[in-house]
Scaffold this active site. Structure first.
Site, PDB file in Angstrom:
ATOM      1  N   SER A 133     -49.453  47.273 -21.102  1.00 14.41           N
ATOM      2  CA  SER A 133     -50.492  48.257 -20.815  1.00 14.41           C
ATOM      3  C   SER A 133     -50.245  48.812 -19.420  1.00 14.41           C
ATOM      4  CB  SER A 133     -51.866  47.577 -20.865  1.00 14.41           C
ATOM      5  OG  SER A 133     -52.872  48.412 -20.320  1.00 14.41           O
ATOM      6  N   TYR A 146     -58.358  40.112 -18.228  1.00 13.83           N
ATOM      7  CA  TYR A 146     -57.463  40.884 -19.099  1.00 13.83           C
ATOM      8  C   TYR A 146     -56.255  41.384 -18.306  1.00 13.83           C
ATOM      9  CZ  TYR A 146     -55.544  44.942 -21.485  1.00 13.83           C
ATOM     10  OH  TYR A 146     -54.684  45.851 -22.038  1.00 13.83           O
TER      11      TYR A 146
END
Length: 272
Positions: A133, A146
């Protein structure tokens, strides 16, 4: 293009499902893996072989790779797509949940990678594609655990790429920005739930509301941009080490690199 033997994790839905389908349509022998095999039944019509796999279970990892090798005699590409996001203030998130994120997003990915590497070394070829990501290169507000997993995936991939280069193996990172999926809504719901009754509740609810608005809007990128980048990496003779794609990815990573830390913090804290 010659046909490849490919394993795609997290193939029961979303980008993993679409990636497996697209690669199979190109004539590759694709195994789609997930914990719930029944959710991959629709992939069979595209020639994808569903495979039961819990990446957090070492025995399951070994059994999945052994089955592919027994049937195909090789494995050319591993697409580590399985993962999830759980937002919440660091103080609010239970450590069991934080560890679960690491188990899925990093350690499961690492265990599966370790199991395919001996076969790729013997072939002197292979590709490990890790779906990370832009959140592995910058941190959004209230997403600490996260982002910690995605930063870890980035470091893991960079280290692995250097180590296995001598064996003809490529390691590639897919780094999506804002993608219009349910991911943002799920992360926002986790954030709101984790903060209930706590010191961060007011702030968390505001951030969660902003996330829902963003993911309900029209600015996020279509999930197909991730599928296309992954397929491009699979088919490229010399793939790029990183594919930074999707809404906000390139400008935000650039801003993070050039702006003073306090300025970037301010932007992220007020982004929603």
């Amino acid at each position: 293009m010659s046909s490849k033997v490919i394993l795609v994790t997290g193939a029961s839905s979303g980008m993993g499902f679409e990636t497996a389908k697209t690669l199979a349509r190109q004539g590759n022998k694709v195994y789609g893996a997930a914990r719930r095999v029944e959710k991959m039944a629709a992939l069979k019509e595209y020639g994808v072989t569903p495979l039961k796999l819990d990446i957090t279970d070492e025995a399951s990892n070994k059994a999945a790779i052994a089955e592919i090798i027994a049937k195909e005699g090789r494995i050319d590409v591993l697409v580590n797509n399985a993962g999830y996001g759980s937002y919440g203030a660091i103080e609010d998130v239970d450590l069991a949940e934080a560890k679960r994120q690491f188990d899925v997003n990093l350690f499961g990915l690492a265990a599966l990678t370790k199991n395919v590497l001996p076969y790729m070394r013997a072939q002197h070829s292979g590709k490990i594609i890790n779906v990370s990501s832009m959140g592995g290169r910058l941190v959004s507000f209230m997403g600490g655990w996260y982002h910690a997993t995605k930063y870890a995936v980035e470091a893991f991939s960079d280290a692995l790429r250097m180590e296995v280069k001598q064996f003809g193996i490529d390691v590639i990172l897919i780094e999506p920005g804002g993608i219009k999926t349910d991911w943002g809504h799920i992360a926002a719901d986790h954030l709101a739930a984790s903060a209930k009754g706590g010191a961060y509740e007011k702030t968390a609810l505001k951030v969660a509301e902003g996330m829902h608005k963003q993911y309900n809007g029209n600015m996020m990128s279509n999930p197909q941009v991730v599928v296309k980048a992954t397929v491009k990496a699979v088919n490229a003779r010399r793939p790029k080490p990183r594919y930074l794609i999707g809404f906000g990815a390139k400008p935000l990573v650039f801003a993070h690199a050039i702006l003073p830390t306090r300025v970037f913090d301010f932007i992220m804290m007020h982004a929603s």
